[in-house]
Structures are given as C-alpha cells and as structure tokens.
Write a protein that holds these residues in place. Structure first.
Motif, PDB file in Angstrom:
ATOM      1  N   LEU A  36     -12.057 -12.345   0.991  1.00 13.23           N
ATOM      2  CA  LEU A  36     -11.238 -12.321  -0.218  1.00 13.23           C
ATOM      3  C   LEU A  36     -10.405 -11.045  -0.311  1.00 13.23           C
ATOM      4  N   GLY A  37     -11.034  -9.874  -0.050  1.00 10.73           N
ATOM      5  CA  GLY A  37     -10.318  -8.621  -0.189  1.00 10.73           C
ATOM      6  C   GLY A  37      -9.103  -8.530   0.720  1.00 10.73           C
ATOM      7  N   GLY A  38      -9.291  -8.836   1.994  1.00  5.65           N
ATOM      8  CA  GLY A  38      -8.169  -8.812   2.929  1.00  5.65           C
ATOM      9  C   GLY A  38      -7.103  -9.830   2.594  1.00  5.65           C
ATOM     10  N   SER A  39      -7.523 -11.004   2.104  1.00  9.48           N
ATOM     11  CA  SER A  39      -6.560 -12.045   1.745  1.00  9.48           C
ATOM     12  C   SER A  39      -5.700 -11.603   0.567  1.00  9.48           C
ATOM     13  N   VAL A  40      -6.334 -10.996  -0.440  1.00  8.47           N
ATOM     14  CA  VAL A  40      -5.571 -10.507  -1.592  1.00  8.47           C
ATOM     15  C   VAL A  40      -4.584  -9.428  -1.166  1.00  8.47           C
ATOM     16  N   LEU A  41      -5.025  -8.522  -0.306  1.00  5.87           N
ATOM     17  CA  LEU A  41      -4.143  -7.454   0.153  1.00  5.87           C
ATOM     18  C   LEU A  41      -2.976  -8.014   0.954  1.00  5.87           C
ATOM     19  N   LEU A  42      -3.248  -8.986   1.812  1.00  2.00           N
ATOM     20  CA  LEU A  42      -2.175  -9.601   2.593  1.00  2.00           C
ATOM     21  C   LEU A  42      -1.170 -10.284   1.676  1.00  2.00           C
ATOM     22  N   GLY A  43      -1.679 -11.061   0.717  1.00  2.00           N
ATOM     23  CA  GLY A  43      -0.778 -11.757  -0.199  1.00  2.00           C
ATOM     24  C   GLY A  43       0.059 -10.800  -1.022  1.00  2.00           C
ATOM     25  N   LEU A  44      -0.550  -9.726  -1.528  1.00  2.00           N
ATOM     26  CA  LEU A  44       0.199  -8.754  -2.324  1.00  2.00           C
ATOM     27  C   LEU A  44       1.199  -7.981  -1.467  1.00  2.00           C
ATOM     28  N   GLY A  45       0.876  -7.744  -0.205  1.00  2.00           N
ATOM     29  CA  GLY A  45       1.826  -7.087   0.682  1.00  2.00           C
ATOM     30  C   GLY A  45       3.072  -7.927   0.897  1.00  2.00           C
ATOM     31  N   VAL A  46       2.870  -9.220   1.136  1.00  2.00           N
ATOM     32  CA  VAL A  46       4.009 -10.129   1.301  1.00  2.00           C
ATOM     33  C   VAL A  46       4.815 -10.219   0.004  1.00  2.00           C
ATOM     34  N   GLY A  47       4.116 -10.418  -1.116  1.00  2.00           N
ATOM     35  CA  GLY A  47       4.810 -10.485  -2.394  1.00  2.00           C
ATOM     36  C   GLY A  47       5.513  -9.186  -2.741  1.00  2.00           C
ATOM     37  N   SER A  94      -3.954  -4.802  14.485  1.00  2.00           N
ATOM     38  CA  SER A  94      -4.850  -3.843  13.850  1.00  2.00           C
ATOM     39  C   SER A  94      -6.290  -4.342  13.923  1.00  2.00           C
ATOM     40  N   GLY A  95      -6.766  -4.560  15.134  1.00  2.00           N
ATOM     41  CA  GLY A  95      -8.131  -5.013  15.325  1.00  2.00           C
ATOM     42  C   GLY A  95      -8.191  -6.354  16.007  1.00  2.00           C
ATOM     43  N   ASP A  96      -9.414  -6.784  16.345  1.00  2.00           N
ATOM     44  CA  ASP A  96      -9.597  -8.052  17.061  1.00  2.00           C
ATOM     45  C   ASP A  96     -10.402  -9.066  16.255  1.00  2.00           C
ATOM     46  N   SER A  97     -10.551  -8.841  14.955  1.00  2.00           N
ATOM     47  CA  SER A  97     -11.200  -9.860  14.118  1.00  2.00           C
ATOM     48  C   SER A  97     -10.227 -11.007  13.898  1.00  2.00           C
ATOM     49  N   VAL A  98     -10.740 -12.161  13.499  1.00  2.00           N
ATOM     50  CA  VAL A  98      -9.868 -13.304  13.279  1.00  2.00           C
ATOM     51  C   VAL A  98      -8.863 -13.009  12.169  1.00  2.00           C
ATOM     52  N   GLY A  99      -9.277 -12.238  11.160  1.00  2.00           N
ATOM     53  CA  GLY A  99      -8.353 -11.882  10.091  1.00  2.00           C
ATOM     54  C   GLY A  99      -7.262 -10.953  10.571  1.00  2.00           C
ATOM     55  N   ALA A 100      -7.627  -9.940  11.365  1.00  2.00           N
ATOM     56  CA  ALA A 100      -6.639  -8.986  11.863  1.00  2.00           C
ATOM     57  C   ALA A 100      -5.630  -9.667  12.781  1.00  2.00           C
ATOM     58  N   VAL A 101      -6.105 -10.572  13.646  1.00  2.00           N
ATOM     59  CA  VAL A 101      -5.195 -11.300  14.528  1.00  2.00           C
ATOM     60  C   VAL A 101      -4.257 -12.188  13.713  1.00  2.00           C
ATOM     61  N   THR A 102      -4.800 -12.850  12.698  1.00  2.00           N
ATOM     62  CA  THR A 102      -3.954 -13.682  11.835  1.00  2.00           C
ATOM     63  C   THR A 102      -2.905 -12.836  11.124  1.00  2.00           C
ATOM     64  N   ALA A 103      -3.299 -11.674  10.621  1.00  2.00           N
ATOM     65  CA  ALA A 103      -2.353 -10.788   9.936  1.00  2.00           C
ATOM     66  C   ALA A 103      -1.241 -10.346  10.876  1.00  2.00           C
ATOM     67  N   SER A 104      -1.596 -10.042  12.133  1.00  2.00           N
ATOM     68  CA  SER A 104      -0.581  -9.593  13.084  1.00  2.00           C
ATOM     69  C   SER A 104       0.449 -10.668  13.378  1.00  2.00           C
ATOM     70  N   GLN A 105       0.065 -11.936  13.224  1.00  2.00           N
ATOM     71  CA  GLN A 105       0.960 -13.043  13.522  1.00  2.00           C
ATOM     72  C   GLN A 105       1.743 -13.527  12.300  1.00  2.00           C
ATOM     73  N   THR A 106       1.369 -13.091  11.100  1.00  2.00           N
ATOM     74  CA  THR A 106       1.954 -13.702   9.900  1.00  2.00           C
ATOM     75  C   THR A 106       2.605 -12.728   8.933  1.00  2.00           C
ATOM     76  N   VAL A 107       2.111 -11.502   8.827  1.00  2.00           N
ATOM     77  CA  VAL A 107       2.577 -10.600   7.768  1.00  2.00           C
ATOM     78  C   VAL A 107       4.069 -10.334   7.882  1.00  2.00           C
ATOM     79  N   MET A 108       4.545  -9.999   9.065  1.00  2.00           N
ATOM     80  CA  MET A 108       5.962  -9.691   9.233  1.00  2.00           C
ATOM     81  C   MET A 108       6.829 -10.900   8.925  1.00  2.00           C
ATOM     82  N   LEU A 109       6.478 -12.051   9.477  1.00  2.00           N
ATOM     83  CA  LEU A 109       7.272 -13.259   9.263  1.00  2.00           C
ATOM     84  C   LEU A 109       7.287 -13.663   7.793  1.00  2.00           C
TER      85      LEU A 109
END
Length: 558
Positions: free
Chosen positions: A171-182, A87-102
């Motif tokens: 911070l905003g994206g990190s909180v959303l990622l963490g809450l999505g996993v949780g 979902s994008g080519d920012s460092v955060g988006a690339v990190t999310a693509s590699q980690t959220v599912m796992l």
C-alpha cells in the motif's frame, strides 16, 4: 431634492464580484464539457497501469529473473533513457521502473490539454468573453481550469493505487507511486496555466507546454544515463540533471524501495510557484490577448497560401512536424535496444508468451519485439491523424470556415484538402518510424541499409489500420460535429484497449477484432498478407466518403 431621493434603489445596484466569483459554476461547466474526455483519459491510463503491472508479474515471476533484469537495465544507458531509473529488484521496484516515467508523461499531457482547453481556447473562441459578461471574477476561469486538472490528477492517483493494491503491491509504495504521477501532472497543469497567459493562442500554448514537457523528459533521460550504479548492481543514482525535471522527481520518489516521501514536497512547491505566477500574469493582460504580442507576418503571402491545399497545409504543418519529432526520437530509442531485448526479457517461457500476446507470435524475440513496437507507434500515428483531422472542427467552431466557404471553395473540396494532407502525414510518419528504427538497430548490428528497408516495410503494414481510425474521425466530423472530438478519441482508446492490449487483458476474440489493428499481420514477426490490408483500406475509404457526404449535407455549427 435630497440625495436619498435620487439614490438608485438597492435592487438596481451593480453587482459586485470577487476575483473568484462563479468558480463553482465554471467547474461544473468544464466537467460537463469534458464528461467524455476526462473519463477516457482516466480509464486508458488506469488500464495501461494495470496491464503493465500484470505483465511485470508474469514476465519476472522469480527473484533471480528480476535481479537479472535490474542488473541489465542498470548497465544500459538506452534502457535508462527510455524506461527510467531502476531502484531494486523487487516486483514493485521493477514495476515502478517500467511505469513511473511513462505514466508521468501521460498525466502531464492530460493536464496540459485540460488547462489550455478551459483557458486559452475559451478566449480564442470568444466563449470566455461571453461568460465574463455575467457576474464572474477575473480569476474564476483560471481557477476552474486548474481545479478540474488537479482533481483529474488526484483521481488518477487514486485509481493507480487501487489497481496496484488489487494486484498485491504494498500500500505505501502504491500510494507514493500514484502521488508521484499525479504530482507530475499537477506541476504541468501549472506550466500550461502560465503558457496560457503568455501566449495568445491555444495552439501556441499547447506547443510551448509540450516543449517544456519534452525538455523535462530530455533532462530526466540525461540525468538517468549519467548516474552511477550501486555496488550490488541493481540500483542507479541519477545525476543532478535529473533533479531539474518534474518527471525525474516522480522517479526519485523510488516507490517500493526507499520510499522518498519528501520528494512530494517538490511537486507542491513547483505547482504553487507556477499557479501563483499564472494568477499574477492574469492581472497584467487583457482578455483574449497574450502577455507578448504576436509578431506580424510577412508583408506578402506565399503563392501557395491562397489555395485550398496551401491553406490546409498552413493549418496542419505544425501538428505534423511535432508528431514527426516525437515519433522519430521514440523510434531511434527503441531501435537502439533491439539487440538487447533477449537480455531484458530473459529466456523464460513468460517472455515468449508476452511477446506472442503483444502480436509477435514467433520464437524470434527480436522480430516479436519490433512487431509490438510498431503496433504501439501505429497507435501514436493514429493519435496524430485524429488530432490533425479535428483541426477541421476547430476551424468550423471558430467561424473561420464560414468565410472560406463563402468563396468558390466547396465543402467536399475543403475536406479533401485536409484529408489528403493527413493521409500523406500518416504515410510519412510510418516511413519515419521504420527508417529511424531500422537505422538505430542497423547501426548496432552492422547492417543499417538492410534493416532500414526491412523495418520500413514492416512499419508501413500498419498504415491501413491507422487509415480506418482516420476514416472514423472524418465520419464523426460529418455526422456529429459537436461530439466529434470526444467520440474520435474514444474510438482511438477502444482500438488501443481491444487491439493492442486485448490479449494481455484476456478479452474475447470477438471483442479484439473490433480494433483494425487486430487484423494487421504482426510484421516483421509474421508474413505480410495483402487481403486484410486491402479490406482495411476499403473500410477507411468508405468511412471517409460517408463523412464527406454527411458534411456536405449538414449546416455549419459552432
């Protein structure tokens, strides 16, 4: 005689309890029982998140490299199925693509095991009946189990936010990622709570919950692969099937891109429905029974069942088959993208350095990739070995082992039956990993038989390291039965962190060598040498032998 004369004094009146009476005490008890397991889960998953984020930063330091990765991933159905949405080519988006599912799958597994352990397993062992003999509400056990699982997932979300913000992520994206996993973890806690009411055994409840998790993973993969690519080529809009999966919801939050906070409402709604259903089912069944009665077995047992080895196989076969299915699917997926690894990682020095740190140590990126993949799958096989060997502790604590040992069966013979089956299972899973990886990769490059042979040999090279972990589990079973479960999983976590992730974390060589996996040649990137494999095998045999001797000398315990 008046009614006041015969009335029972107030101090002798039977205690009345509400439906949730005693929940607080049960939560404290559950936390005490899991004082090692929950921290291990949280530490391991937090470390995995930190390492993954750090590796993405190191692998793709420039915007051009991240864009190339995003475009390549968006075009590859296999990459979307195994890694998740881009979902994008920012460092955060690339990190999310590699980690959220796992991370979502891992949080779901943690939640399933926690809830089943403190609900159905307590009933199966008789612990729940003993507890409910006191002043305890009918819903207290389930409430305590869900409370512990929800808190564990919220703590995991907080830790994920912490490690991401510490590495410079928004911070905003990190909180959303963490809450999505949780959130995904909490939904599957509700799923496990329902399964614990419907089934009549912990194994069946774990299996049913795991099956639903597998279906959620498959739906998410189908939805991601059937999605459409945006005009700029760096975003994928998943198909509608992905919306049927809580794992897909975690991806659809799209942190560091559109930040879809509203998707978190799906987790809240699904968890609320699941928890309400679990509480409703609690009122419709007896303690220790499931909603559906167990089907009677065959009238006549198989000829092999009354034997020591046959009985052990009956106990162990389900675990082996489920792990075989999981390892086979993962191996096929990773083998299929082997020829695309150069495109995924790019041509920079950072990619070569990462592969070297993961155990490759070669300029051939494909061989280095398979070395890293076989190392990760070997950790998975070691997890199977630990889980299967801990079934012995389950038989002991449930009281069934005492009846077996009252016959002519001795302790060493009983343990050896289980250990021999686990040894065979480890070898079978390693062969399966090599064959499935080689088949998928060979079909892509046009040499299936040759690749199957080479990669099967490479996968088998990691078997002695798995045996060491299994030997440690047998030793702990014999030496410290009450702590064997927590300590065995702790050993595996140490091997994961010091061995597989040690180089990425910058650990000293002396610390990395604690893991047996650090002593295995990084096959196929490196040449196989017999000496370390022989030594690892001897260490495994010594550990297992010591465990059997200690088990023979100690009394049975519950």
């Amino acid at each position: 005689m008046t009614a006041a004369t015969v009335a029972r004094p107030a101090r002798y009146a039977p205690a009345r309890s509400g439906a949730y009476t005693g929940t607080r005490r049960l939560i404290r008890l559950a936390l005490r029982r899991d004082r090692i397991q929950i921290p291990i889960w949280l530490i391991a998953l937090t470390a995995l998140m930190a390492v993954s984020a750090s590796s993405v930063i190191g692998l793709y330091p420039t915007a051009a490299e991240r864009r190339e990765f995003a475009v390549t991933t968006a075009k590859s159905p296999v990459a979307l199925a195994t890694n998740g949405l881009i979902s994008g080519d920012s460092v955060g988006a690339v990190t999310a693509s590699q980690t959220v599912m796992l991370m979502s799958v891992a949080a779901a597994l943690m939640s399933i095991l926690l809830v089943v352990r403190h609900t159905r397993q307590n009933e199966e062992t008789g612990r729940a009946e003993l507890i409910e003999a006191a002043v305890l509400g009918r819903k207290a056990l389930l409430t305590a189990a869900l409370g512990v699982a929800v808190c564990a997932n919220l703590v995991l979300a907080f830790l994920i936010v912490g490690v991401l913000v510490a590495q410079g992520f928004a911070l905003g994206g990190s909180v959303l990622l963490g809450l999505g996993v949780g959130g995904a973890g909490i939904v599957f806690a509700a799923v496990a709570a329902v399964a614990a009411q419907v089934t009549d055994g912990a194994r069946v409840a774990n299996g049913a919950s795991g099956g639903i998790l597998g279906a959620a993973f498959l739906l998410r993969a189908i939805g991601d692969m059937s999605g459409s690519v945006s005009d700029d080529g760096i975003r994928v809009t998943a198909g509608w099937v992905s919306w049927l999966s809580p794992i897909g919801w975690a991806e659809q939050t799209r942190p560091y891109d559109v930040d879809a906070w509203w998707v978190l409402g799906l987790f809240v709604a699904a968890a609320a429905v699941g928890i309400a259903a679990a509480f409703a089912l609690t009122e419709r069944r007896d303690l220790g029974a499931g909603l559906f009665a167990t089907r009677p077995g065959p009238a006549r047992a198989a000829s092999w069942l009354p034997t020591v080895l046959g009985s052990a196989w009956r106990i162990q076969r389900g675990t082996l088959l489920w792990w075989g299915f999981g390892i086979g699917v993962i191996a096929l997926a990773y083998g299929a993208i082997g020829d695309q690894i150069d495109d995924f990682l790019g041509e920079g020095d950072e990619a070569a350095d990462l592969m070297a740190k993961l155990g490759g140590g070669t300029s051939d990126m494909v061989d280095a990739y398979f070395a890293a993949i076989f190392g990760m799958m070997a950790i998975g096989v070691a997890a199977y070995a630990v889980q299967a060997l801990l079934r012995m502790r389950g038989e002991e604590s449930a009281g069934r082992l005492e009846s077996v040992l009252a016959t002519a069966v001795g302790k060493p013979r009983w343990v050896l039956a289980h250990v021999s089956l686990v040894v065979g299972g480890v070898i079978a899973l390693q062969v399966l990993a090599g064959v499935a990886t080689g088949l998928a990769y060979g079909l892509v490059v046009g040499n299936p038989l040759g690749e199957m042979g080479d990669l099967t040999v490479a996968a088998l090279a990691y078997t002695p390291a798995v045996f060491v972990v299994a030997g440690a589990a047998v030793l702990l079973f014999g030496a410290a039965p009450t702590l064997s479960s927590a300590l065995s999983w702790a050993v595996l976590a140490v091997c994961l962190i010091t061995g597989l992730l040690g180089s990425l974390l910058g650990l000293p060589e002396a610390v990395k060598e604690v893991s047996p996996f650090s002593h295995v040649p990084a096959v196929p990137a490196a040449t196989v040498t017999a000496a370390p494999l022989v030594w690892l095998t001897l260490v495994a045999v010594a550990l297992a032998a010591a465990g059997i001797v200690l088990f023979r000398r100690r009394d049975l315990s519950t």
